[in-house]
Design a protein around this motif. Structure first.
Motif, mmCIF file in Angstrom:
data_model
loop_
_atom_site.group_PDB
_atom_site.id
_atom_site.type_symbol
_atom_site.label_atom_id
_atom_site.label_comp_id
_atom_site.label_asym_id
_atom_site.label_seq_id
_atom_site.Cartn_x
_atom_site.Cartn_y
_atom_site.Cartn_z
ATOM 1 N N LEU A 176 -17.849 -0.387 8.248
ATOM 2 C CA LEU A 176 -19.139 -0.959 8.631
ATOM 3 C C LEU A 176 -19.721 -0.254 9.849
ATOM 4 C CD1 LEU A 176 -18.579 -4.794 8.089
ATOM 5 C CD2 LEU A 176 -19.826 -3.176 6.633
ATOM 6 N N LEU A 177 -18.863 0.134 10.784
ATOM 7 C CA LEU A 177 -19.369 0.853 11.953
ATOM 8 C C LEU A 177 -20.018 2.161 11.527
ATOM 9 C CD1 LEU A 177 -19.676 1.044 15.017
ATOM 10 C CD2 LEU A 177 -17.398 2.095 15.106
ATOM 11 N N ARG A 178 -19.404 2.833 10.562
ATOM 12 C CA ARG A 178 -19.987 4.082 10.040
ATOM 13 C C ARG A 178 -21.292 3.795 9.287
ATOM 14 N NH1 ARG A 178 -19.339 9.798 10.216
ATOM 15 N NH2 ARG A 178 -19.739 10.660 8.160
ATOM 16 N N ARG A 179 -21.285 2.739 8.452
ATOM 17 C CA ARG A 179 -22.459 2.441 7.638
ATOM 18 C C ARG A 179 -23.634 2.013 8.496
ATOM 19 N NH1 ARG A 179 -22.568 -1.201 2.098
ATOM 20 N NH2 ARG A 179 -24.777 -0.925 1.658
ATOM 21 N N TRP A 180 -23.376 1.277 9.567
ATOM 22 C CA TRP A 180 -24.452 0.755 10.411
ATOM 23 C C TRP A 180 -24.739 1.637 11.621
ATOM 24 C CZ3 TRP A 180 -22.002 -4.813 10.516
ATOM 25 C CH2 TRP A 180 -22.225 -5.430 9.265
ATOM 26 N N SER A 181 -24.260 2.865 11.608
ATOM 27 C CA SER A 181 -24.395 3.725 12.786
ATOM 28 C C SER A 181 -25.849 3.925 13.190
ATOM 29 C CB SER A 181 -23.726 5.076 12.523
ATOM 30 O OG SER A 181 -24.312 5.709 11.387
ATOM 31 N N TYR A 200 -9.738 2.676 21.647
ATOM 32 C CA TYR A 200 -10.875 2.268 20.822
ATOM 33 C C TYR A 200 -12.019 3.267 20.927
ATOM 34 C CZ TYR A 200 -9.421 -2.363 19.174
ATOM 35 O OH TYR A 200 -8.810 -3.388 18.519
ATOM 36 N N GLN A 201 -12.234 3.795 22.125
ATOM 37 C CA GLN A 201 -13.289 4.783 22.295
ATOM 38 C C GLN A 201 -12.990 6.043 21.485
ATOM 39 O OE1 GLN A 201 -16.114 4.519 23.490
ATOM 40 N NE2 GLN A 201 -16.887 6.450 24.286
ATOM 41 N N LEU A 202 -11.743 6.496 21.520
ATOM 42 C CA LEU A 202 -11.355 7.686 20.771
ATOM 43 C C LEU A 202 -11.452 7.449 19.262
ATOM 44 C CD1 LEU A 202 -8.273 8.821 22.895
ATOM 45 C CD2 LEU A 202 -10.537 9.876 22.840
ATOM 46 N N TRP A 203 -11.104 6.241 18.811
ATOM 47 C CA TRP A 203 -11.226 5.909 17.392
ATOM 48 C C TRP A 203 -12.686 5.936 16.944
ATOM 49 C CZ3 TRP A 203 -7.723 5.112 13.490
ATOM 50 C CH2 TRP A 203 -8.214 4.517 12.320
ATOM 51 N N ASN A 204 -13.561 5.349 17.762
ATOM 52 C CA ASN A 204 -14.980 5.325 17.396
ATOM 53 C C ASN A 204 -15.575 6.725 17.353
ATOM 54 O OD1 ASN A 204 -14.843 2.561 17.222
ATOM 55 N ND2 ASN A 204 -15.781 2.177 19.208
ATOM 56 N N ILE A 205 -15.124 7.595 18.258
ATOM 57 C CA ILE A 205 -15.583 8.991 18.227
ATOM 58 C C ILE A 205 -15.091 9.672 16.951
ATOM 59 C CG2 ILE A 205 -15.331 11.248 19.336
ATOM 60 C CD1 ILE A 205 -15.278 9.768 22.025
ATOM 61 N N GLY A 206 -13.843 9.393 16.562
ATOM 62 C CA GLY A 206 -13.319 9.950 15.322
ATOM 63 C C GLY A 206 -14.123 9.508 14.108
ATOM 64 N N LEU A 207 -14.518 8.236 14.078
ATOM 65 C CA LEU A 207 -15.342 7.739 12.976
ATOM 66 C C LEU A 207 -16.661 8.492 12.899
ATOM 67 C CD1 LEU A 207 -14.845 3.872 13.305
ATOM 68 C CD2 LEU A 207 -13.940 5.342 11.505
ATOM 69 N N ARG A 208 -17.251 8.747 14.058
ATOM 70 C CA ARG A 208 -18.543 9.432 14.092
ATOM 71 C C ARG A 208 -18.425 10.885 13.648
ATOM 72 N NH1 ARG A 208 -20.462 9.972 19.925
ATOM 73 N NH2 ARG A 208 -19.077 11.777 19.798
ATOM 74 N N GLU A 209 -17.354 11.572 14.054
ATOM 75 C CA GLU A 209 -17.231 13.002 13.784
ATOM 76 C C GLU A 209 -16.591 13.306 12.436
ATOM 77 O OE1 GLU A 209 -18.463 15.387 15.583
ATOM 78 O OE2 GLU A 209 -19.170 14.094 17.210
#
Length: 299
Positions: free
Chosen positions: A174-179, A237-246
């Motif tokens: 969902l974080l990726r879909r709602w980016s 969590y910050q590193l995970w969210n960056i991984g999702l984005r990249e």
């Protein structure tokens, strides 16, 4: 592989290391800190760390946060409130080996979810990497003997861990879909999620206190909370969210297989537990699978 992707993979490896440490802390302090108390004070301390850094930015982007609305509440509920509650509660009633076994469904669930929800079906080489890493993880769990998997028994907490794993996969997707709705600096988004998640944890913490659950304000307990707040929460969590984005959720989820490798290494370094042949073989298979997934391009 681009420099940004390479850095994202390195960050995910570091996040897995911090979460492996979190697993050791959770097991070591199961009898000392009640599960909801650990989750609540983990995120309360994380918020105290984040607010001086992101407070002005939260105010500056208040209109964007308001427009994100219910989506932020959903993500905070999944990643901050429910996942941590389920994880720490499951650890009370099941063995650590079972937690590792159940967590193997995270990359698979994310691979399938990325295709169904996002239309991002991974390349065949990424699926091969997933299978190779899964074999490595199962080899670690079986301690080098496949017959050991048939003798595993499951407790009530295993169901909670299944729900927790699916919870985390849904958050990532969902974080990726709602980016597009979250045009925010990364730390600002994390601060907003922590704040909302802590609000949702508060009634559960009040209920636990009403039940009489307490923990001693000792130096080891405070150090455990401090570690989970800074390294397993803010940084990981910050590193995970960056991984999702990249990298997208499918390849990001593959990094989950590094956790048992790091857990074995930390157990060797901190607890004096020797590294056996199955650790080396399983670790090599996992790393090989991750390399395949990292080099795979979207089909």
């Amino acid at each position: 592989m681009s420099r940004a992707a390479l850095l994202a993979w390195a960050g995910l490896a570091l996040a897995s290391l911090f979460w492996a440490g979190n697993s050791l802390v959770a097991r070591a302090f199961t009898g000392a800190i009640p599960p909801i108390s650990l989750a609540f004070w983990r995120w309360a301390t994380a918020l105290m760390i984040l607010l001086p850094l992101v407070g002005p930015s939260l105010w500056q982007h208040r209109q964007t946060l308001r427009r994100a609305g219910w989506r932020l509440w959903v993500l905070a509920g999944l990643a901050i409130a429910s996942y941590n509650y389920l994880l720490y509660t499951a650890a009370l009633s099941t063995a650590a080996i079972n937690l590792s076994l159940v967590s193997t469904c995270l990359p698979l669930a994310t691979f399938i979810g990325a295709g169904l929800l996002l239309g991002e079906w991974p390349a065949r080489r990424a699926w091969l990497g997933l299978l190779l890493a899964l074999c490595g993880l199962l080899w670690l769990i079986a301690q080098g003997d496949w017959r050991a998997l048939a003798s595993l028994s499951f407790a009530q907490g295993d169901l909670l861990m299944v729900v927790a794993t699916l919870d985390w996969a849904l958050y990532s997707l969902l974080l990726r879909r709602w980016s597009a709705h979250f045009q925010l600096p990364p730390f600002t988004l994390l601060g907003a999620l922590v704040l909302l998640g802590l609000l949702m944890l508060s009634p559960l913490y009040a209920w636990e206190l009403w039940q009489g659950a307490r923990f001693e304000l000792s130096l080891p307990n405070l150090a455990a909370i401090g570690y989970t707040a800074l390294f397993a929460s803010v940084v990981a969590y910050q590193l995970w969210n960056i991984g999702l984005r990249e990298l997208g959720p499918a390849r990001t989820a593959m990094s989950n297989y590094l956790m048992p490798v790091f857990t074995a290494i930390l157990g060797w370094l901190l607890l004096g537990e020797g590294l056996q042949e199955h650790h080396w073989v399983g670790g090599a298979l996992i790393v090989s699978g991750l390399v395949l997934a990292a080099r795979a391009q979207k089909s």
